[in-house]
Design an enzyme around this catalytic site. Structure first.
Site, PDB file in Angstrom:
ATOM      1  N   GLN A  80       0.602  -1.316   0.245  1.00  0.00           N
ATOM      2  CA  GLN A  80       0.048   0.104  -0.035  1.00  0.00           C
ATOM      3  C   GLN A  80       0.809   1.195  -0.193  1.00  0.00           C
ATOM      4  O   GLN A  80       0.495   2.558  -0.043  1.00  0.00           O
ATOM      5  CB  GLN A  80      -0.921   0.088   1.173  1.00  0.00           C
ATOM      6  CG  GLN A  80      -0.226  -0.027   2.489  1.00  0.00           C
ATOM      7  CD  GLN A  80      -1.295  -0.195   3.759  1.00  0.00           C
ATOM      8  OE1 GLN A  80      -1.524  -1.167   3.986  1.00  0.00           O
ATOM      9  NE2 GLN A  80      -1.456   1.161   4.434  1.00  0.00           N
ATOM     10  N   CYS A  84      -5.157   0.149   3.748  1.00  0.00           N
ATOM     11  CA  CYS A  84      -4.787  -1.254   4.563  1.00  0.00           C
ATOM     12  C   CYS A  84      -6.286  -1.959   4.264  1.00  0.00           C
ATOM     13  O   CYS A  84      -6.366  -3.291   3.991  1.00  0.00           O
ATOM     14  CB  CYS A  84      -4.519  -1.443   5.761  1.00  0.00           C
ATOM     15  SG  CYS A  84      -5.266  -0.346   7.250  1.00  0.00           S
ATOM     16  N   HIS A 102      -5.583  -1.064  11.929  1.00  0.00           N
ATOM     17  CA  HIS A 102      -4.788  -1.739  10.750  1.00  0.00           C
ATOM     18  C   HIS A 102      -5.755  -3.008  10.226  1.00  0.00           C
ATOM     19  O   HIS A 102      -6.172  -3.573  11.410  1.00  0.00           O
ATOM     20  CB  HIS A 102      -3.618  -2.153  10.858  1.00  0.00           C
ATOM     21  CG  HIS A 102      -2.785  -2.443   9.564  1.00  0.00           C
ATOM     22  ND1 HIS A 102      -2.709  -1.664   8.536  1.00  0.00           N
ATOM     23  CD2 HIS A 102      -1.816  -3.584   9.533  1.00  0.00           C
ATOM     24  CE1 HIS A 102      -1.922  -2.377   7.439  1.00  0.00           C
ATOM     25  NE2 HIS A 102      -1.491  -3.402   8.039  1.00  0.00           N
ATOM     26  N   ASN A 123       0.430  -9.255   5.409  1.00  0.00           N
ATOM     27  CA  ASN A 123       0.232  -7.891   5.656  1.00  0.00           C
ATOM     28  C   ASN A 123       0.305  -7.304   4.055  1.00  0.00           C
ATOM     29  O   ASN A 123       0.469  -7.847   3.004  1.00  0.00           O
ATOM     30  CB  ASN A 123       1.290  -7.255   6.193  1.00  0.00           C
ATOM     31  CG  ASN A 123       0.964  -5.809   6.998  1.00  0.00           C
ATOM     32  OD1 ASN A 123       0.086  -5.383   6.716  1.00  0.00           O
ATOM     33  ND2 ASN A 123       2.050  -5.460   7.560  1.00  0.00           N
TER      34      ASN A 123
END
Length: 419
Positions: A32, A38, A341, A363
């Protein structure tokens, strides 16, 4: 300080080994970059696993910037609608000031907001609408839009108050304000398309050309809405958000006031359950080859540089003779912990009794971050700092779905930590 305080025992025990995992993970690890997208990346990461399986793809990404640009236009419209709706409240009221300070233009969001975007605008592959500098580095664009929208919001309030004070009926004053708002949104759209590029419209034909794992070049003619509804392989509308919020009673439904993006779109709705229920549902999903979207407080008890989330990671008592003693409820009540997040589970390690021990997290900070883009999360960290998972309805008990669908929805204030 992290190096000095880090527990060697925790580092050794937190291995990237798991005995229950989805069959395929997305390629490559998404990034990102310098943006707060996110939640959109996690949404695209979940969905692309199913798209990749369906079309037998290797490296593939959905366009996160496609959702980003439509989200920013939608949030601009949402913010201006809030300014119209709040015209009777003083400018210095807590709600109006919160909306002005936090909501005009920003990257953050929630699962239900992502679903609202997909339902309204669809999805496209990243090759159809690639990243731009300003979607990957959004601070300057967000700052410009925020200032412009605050200016517009004040202008709408002033015009509405002038109409109302002159005896114009509120319904007519609101209609005039919405005419002005529509003109304002054209200015916002010009800024967005100039900085990010014009995206395909939801019903506009697109051509997606791709190469499958066998090396064969193929193509698909579709539209963004049709791609999401027919080709993506994952129905994000057929899901619910499940939270663990020990401040409030379980088996009840909550929302956050004035949190949204698509006006008239899917509302934010959370089913609150004990933390073990979230773990049980997440394990069931992974066993069935479904990745799990989740929201957490990423900075607490974590070493994201090396990809470890473990409440025993830092030995504050050894260094300072004191430790952090608040529980999850106290941290939420004191604003010490919140959802910061969103990421995705792709695996879990279960012990001989079938209980979760640690979790594998994908992630969206690129393959150079964390542990080649992945994080190991201990089960205790899950209990303390994870707040939300998203589950297809087929993984949720019928009696819980009935509560989610039909029970009273309790509103939380706009500034709540679950917003």
């Amino acid at each position: 300080m992290n190096v000095v305080l880090k527990s060697r025992e925790a580092v050794i025990s937190d291995q990237m080994l798991f005995n229950t995992a989805v069959a395929t993970e997305g390629e490559p690890v998404a990034n990102q970059l310098a943006s707060g997208r996110c939640w959109l990346f996690a949404t695209c990461n979940v969905t692309r696993i199913f798209t990749s399986r369906k079309f037998k793809l290797g490296e593939f990404q959905l366009s996160q910037s496609y959702l980003f640009i439509w989200d920013h236009l939608s949030k601009a419209n949402w913010f201006l609608e809030q300014m119209i709706d709040l015209v009777d409240e003083p400018l210095d009221s807590r709600t109006v000031q919160y909306m002005l300070a936090n909501t005009p233009a920003q990257d953050g969001g929630q699962w239900d907001l992502a679903v609202g975007l997909v339902e309204e605008f669809g999805l496209v592959p990243q090759t159809v609408y690639p990243e731009s500098f300003n979607s990957s580095n959004s601070a300057a664009l967000d700052a410009l839009l925020t200032s412009k929208l605050r200016e517009m919001g004040l202008k709408l309030r002033k015009a509405m108050l002038a109409h109302l004070s002159s005896g114009v009926r509120k319904k007519e004053a609101m209609a005039a304000a919405r005419d002005t708002k529509d003109r304002m949104l054209k200015e916002i759209w010009r800024i967005l398309t100039t900085t990010c590029g014009e995206p395909p419209k939801p019903d506009e034909p697109i051509l997606w050309e791709y190469k499958d794992k066998a090396g064969k070049v193929r193509s698909l003619r579709t539209t963004p809405l049709e791609f999401a509804q027919v080709h993506a392989g994952y129905n994000c509308s057929d899901t619910i958000s499940i939270i663990n919020d020990p401040r409030h009673p379980y088996k009840q439904v909550y929302t956050v006031e004035r949190l949204g993006n698509v006006v008239g779109g899917r509302p934010v709705r959370y089913l609150n359950l004990p933390i073990q229920a979230l773990k049980d549902i997440a394990v069931k999903m992974l066993q069935a080859d479904y990745p799990v979207w989740f929201g957490c407080d990423v900075d607490k008890a974590s070493d994201m540089k090396n990809g470890v989330m473990d409440i025993k990671l830092f030995e504050y008592d050894e260094a300072f003779g004191t430790s952090l003693k608040m529980n999850k409820r106290q941290r939420m009540l004191s604003q010490d912990s919140s959802m910061t997040h969103a990421m995705m589970f792709t695996a879990v390690h279960l012990d001989e009794r079938g209980q979760s021990v640690r979790w594998r997290v994908e992630n969206s900070w690129g393959p150079e971050a964390c542990n080649k883009g992945f994080v190991v999360m201990t089960d205790a960290w899950f209990s303390e700092y994870l707040f939300q998972i998203v589950a297809p309805r087929c993984f949720v008990a019928p009696e819980l779905l009935d509560i989610y669908d039909h029970d009273h929805v309790t509103p939380l204030p706009p500034w709540d930590v679950l917003g």
